[in-house]
Scaffold this motif. Structure first.
Motif, PDB file in Angstrom:
ATOM      1  N   ILE A 126       0.831  -1.203   0.000  1.00 56.60           N
ATOM      2  CA  ILE A 126       0.000   0.000   0.000  1.00 56.60           C
ATOM      3  C   ILE A 126       0.864   1.251   0.000  1.00 56.60           C
ATOM      4  N   SER A 127       1.866   1.299   0.873  1.00 55.58           N
ATOM      5  CA  SER A 127       2.670   2.517   1.006  1.00 55.58           C
ATOM      6  C   SER A 127       3.364   2.862  -0.309  1.00 55.58           C
ATOM      7  N   TYR A 128       3.849   1.855  -0.997  1.00 56.09           N
ATOM      8  CA  TYR A 128       4.578   2.131  -2.243  1.00 56.09           C
ATOM      9  C   TYR A 128       3.659   2.427  -3.409  1.00 56.09           C
ATOM     10  N   SER A 129       2.537   1.737  -3.526  1.00 53.61           N
ATOM     11  CA  SER A 129       1.668   2.012  -4.668  1.00 53.61           C
ATOM     12  C   SER A 129       0.843   3.280  -4.470  1.00 53.61           C
ATOM     13  N   ALA A 130       0.582   3.656  -3.218  1.00 54.56           N
ATOM     14  CA  ALA A 130      -0.153   4.901  -2.951  1.00 54.56           C
ATOM     15  C   ALA A 130       0.775   6.101  -2.850  1.00 54.56           C
ATOM     16  N   GLY A 131       2.068   5.872  -2.636  1.00 55.44           N
ATOM     17  CA  GLY A 131       3.000   6.972  -2.427  1.00 55.44           C
ATOM     18  C   GLY A 131       2.778   7.632  -1.075  1.00 55.44           C
ATOM     19  N   MET A 132       2.658   6.812  -0.044  1.00 55.53           N
ATOM     20  CA  MET A 132       2.426   7.363   1.297  1.00 55.53           C
ATOM     21  C   MET A 132       3.519   6.917   2.262  1.00 55.53           C
ATOM     22  N   ASN A 133       3.812   7.783   3.202  1.00 59.97           N
ATOM     23  CA  ASN A 133       4.682   7.445   4.322  1.00 59.97           C
ATOM     24  C   ASN A 133       3.774   6.831   5.385  1.00 59.97           C
ATOM     25  N   LEU A 134       4.071   5.610   5.802  1.00 58.08           N
ATOM     26  CA  LEU A 134       3.195   4.870   6.699  1.00 58.08           C
ATOM     27  C   LEU A 134       4.006   4.267   7.832  1.00 58.08           C
ATOM     28  N   HIS A 135       3.639   4.616   9.051  1.00 60.50           N
ATOM     29  CA  HIS A 135       4.273   4.055  10.244  1.00 60.50           C
ATOM     30  C   HIS A 135       3.239   3.266  11.029  1.00 60.50           C
ATOM     31  N   ILE A 136       3.582   2.037  11.378  1.00 57.69           N
ATOM     32  CA  ILE A 136       2.733   1.211  12.233  1.00 57.69           C
ATOM     33  C   ILE A 136       3.610   0.633  13.331  1.00 57.69           C
ATOM     34  N   LYS A 137       3.223   0.868  14.563  1.00 62.98           N
ATOM     35  CA  LYS A 137       4.006   0.392  15.701  1.00 62.98           C
ATOM     36  C   LYS A 137       3.075  -0.199  16.747  1.00 62.98           C
ATOM     37  N   VAL A 138       3.375  -1.421  17.156  1.00 64.10           N
ATOM     38  CA  VAL A 138       2.620  -2.058  18.225  1.00 64.10           C
ATOM     39  C   VAL A 138       3.242  -1.628  19.552  1.00 64.10           C
ATOM     40  N   LEU A 139       2.498  -0.842  20.316  1.00 62.67           N
ATOM     41  CA  LEU A 139       2.989  -0.362  21.600  1.00 62.67           C
ATOM     42  C   LEU A 139       2.843  -1.431  22.679  1.00 62.67           C
ATOM     43  N   HIS A 140       1.817  -2.252  22.553  1.00 62.94           N
ATOM     44  CA  HIS A 140       1.634  -3.397  23.440  1.00 62.94           C
ATOM     45  C   HIS A 140       0.693  -4.371  22.777  1.00 62.94           C
ATOM     46  N   GLY A 141       0.957  -5.653  22.938  1.00 64.46           N
ATOM     47  CA  GLY A 141       0.057  -6.642  22.365  1.00 64.46           C
ATOM     48  C   GLY A 141       0.523  -8.049  22.651  1.00 64.46           C
ATOM     49  N   GLU A 142      -0.435  -8.929  22.871  1.00 65.45           N
ATOM     50  CA  GLU A 142      -0.139 -10.336  23.134  1.00 65.45           C
ATOM     51  C   GLU A 142      -0.889 -11.259  22.175  1.00 65.45           C
ATOM     52  N   ASN A 143      -2.125 -10.928  21.871  1.00 70.47           N
ATOM     53  CA  ASN A 143      -2.972 -11.755  21.031  1.00 70.47           C
ATOM     54  C   ASN A 143      -2.827 -11.315  19.577  1.00 70.47           C
ATOM     55  N   SER A 144      -2.392 -12.217  18.710  1.00 70.61           N
ATOM     56  CA  SER A 144      -2.133 -11.856  17.313  1.00 70.61           C
ATOM     57  C   SER A 144      -3.380 -11.376  16.583  1.00 70.61           C
ATOM     58  N   HIS A 145      -4.532 -11.946  16.897  1.00 68.22           N
ATOM     59  CA  HIS A 145      -5.792 -11.478  16.306  1.00 68.22           C
ATOM     60  C   HIS A 145      -6.020 -10.020  16.668  1.00 68.22           C
ATOM     61  N   HIS A 146      -5.856  -9.683  17.928  1.00 71.96           N
ATOM     62  CA  HIS A 146      -6.050  -8.301  18.366  1.00 71.96           C
ATOM     63  C   HIS A 146      -5.044  -7.355  17.722  1.00 71.96           C
ATOM     64  N   ILE A 147      -3.791  -7.799  17.620  1.00 71.95           N
ATOM     65  CA  ILE A 147      -2.747  -6.950  17.028  1.00 71.95           C
ATOM     66  C   ILE A 147      -3.097  -6.620  15.576  1.00 71.95           C
ATOM     67  N   LEU A 148      -3.440  -7.630  14.800  1.00 80.05           N
ATOM     68  CA  LEU A 148      -3.769  -7.404  13.392  1.00 80.05           C
ATOM     69  C   LEU A 148      -5.003  -6.526  13.242  1.00 80.05           C
ATOM     70  N   GLU A 149      -6.025  -6.816  14.020  1.00 80.66           N
ATOM     71  CA  GLU A 149      -7.260  -6.055  13.893  1.00 80.66           C
ATOM     72  C   GLU A 149      -7.049  -4.596  14.279  1.00 80.66           C
ATOM     73  N   ALA A 150      -6.267  -4.359  15.329  1.00 79.76           N
ATOM     74  CA  ALA A 150      -5.968  -2.983  15.738  1.00 79.76           C
ATOM     75  C   ALA A 150      -5.179  -2.251  14.660  1.00 79.76           C
ATOM     76  N   MET A 151      -4.275  -2.945  13.981  1.00 79.00           N
ATOM     77  CA  MET A 151      -3.504  -2.325  12.889  1.00 79.00           C
ATOM     78  C   MET A 151      -4.420  -1.843  11.770  1.00 79.00           C
ATOM     79  N   PHE A 152      -5.295  -2.716  11.306  1.00 83.34           N
ATOM     80  CA  PHE A 152      -6.148  -2.377  10.174  1.00 83.34           C
ATOM     81  C   PHE A 152      -7.138  -1.269  10.527  1.00 83.34           C
ATOM     82  N   LYS A 153      -7.693  -1.320  11.734  1.00 81.80           N
ATOM     83  CA  LYS A 153      -8.612  -0.269  12.151  1.00 81.80           C
ATOM     84  C   LYS A 153      -7.888   1.062  12.324  1.00 81.80           C
TER      85      LYS A 153
END
Length: 196
Positions: free
Chosen positions: A143-170
């Motif tokens: 997405i970042s390369y085809s849209a030409g956007m600077n994109l930062h995603i950082k998990v500050l805390h997380g244990e459950n992979s489902h929750h981590i992924l869902e929080a990222m997308f939202k």
């Protein structure tokens, strides 16, 4: 306000993808990639970003989920770029710190026209449903390369992979919604260069 929609199709020997996005939608979606958990993630992105989103992907899932998820990222990025147009009057920057149970994810977006991804996350399982967790980075990179956007995603805390992924997308949906929203104080593009 112009009509900020785009429809992009892309066909290769590995995938056949059609995506339509409306940046000024209501969060409606019609998504079918053949990867149930990925559909769930795209639904969260659409709903929480208030983007109307249609995604049809037919990929070589007999191999694995890689090509379908990566190529969907490419096409979605192209659709975002086309729908945003000249970016006149938009905020350009957007961010969100999103909690989901024990998980806390930061996402920041700059629609600068310059692609870059910073992805800081560790997963505690290799798969969630039928989606490989390592594909999250590939998706956001595409997405970042085809849209030409600077994109930062950082998990500050997380244990459950489902929750981590869902929080990222939202969080990405909410950050992109902010970045593409209009501000009456911006009469052209928000840049000292005069263009994005």
């Amino acid at each position: 306000m112009s009509n900020r929609t785009a429809t992009i199709t892309r066909t290769t020997k590995e995938t056949d993808i059609r995506i339509r996005i409306d940046l000024d939608g209501q969060g409606k979606q019609d998504i079918a990639t053949g990867i149930g958990f990925f559909d769930h993630m795209l639904t969260g992105f659409s709903r929480h970003g208030f983007f109307d989103l249609e995604v049809s992907c037919k990929g070589d899932l007999e191999v694995d989920c890689h090509h379908s998820i990566e190529d969907t990222g490419i096409v979605l990025g192209q659709a975002i770029k086309e729908a945003a147009g000249e970016k006149k009057g938009i905020r350009r920057y957007g961010y969100c710190i999103l909690p989901m149970d024990e998980t806390l994810v930061l996402c920041a977006v700059d629609l600068s026209g310059r692609p870059y991804l910073v992805f800081d996350a560790n997963f505690h399982s290799e798969r969630v449903g039928d989606m490989d967790t390592e594909m999250a980075k590939e998706f956001f990179y595409s997405i970042s390369y085809s849209a030409g956007m600077n994109l930062h995603i950082k998990v500050l805390h997380g244990e459950n992979s489902h929750h981590i992924l869902e929080a990222m997308f939202k969080a990405f949906g909410k950050a992109l919604d902010m970045a593409t929203s209009y501000d009456d104080r911006i009469v052209d593009v928000l840049s000292t260069k005069g263009s994005l």
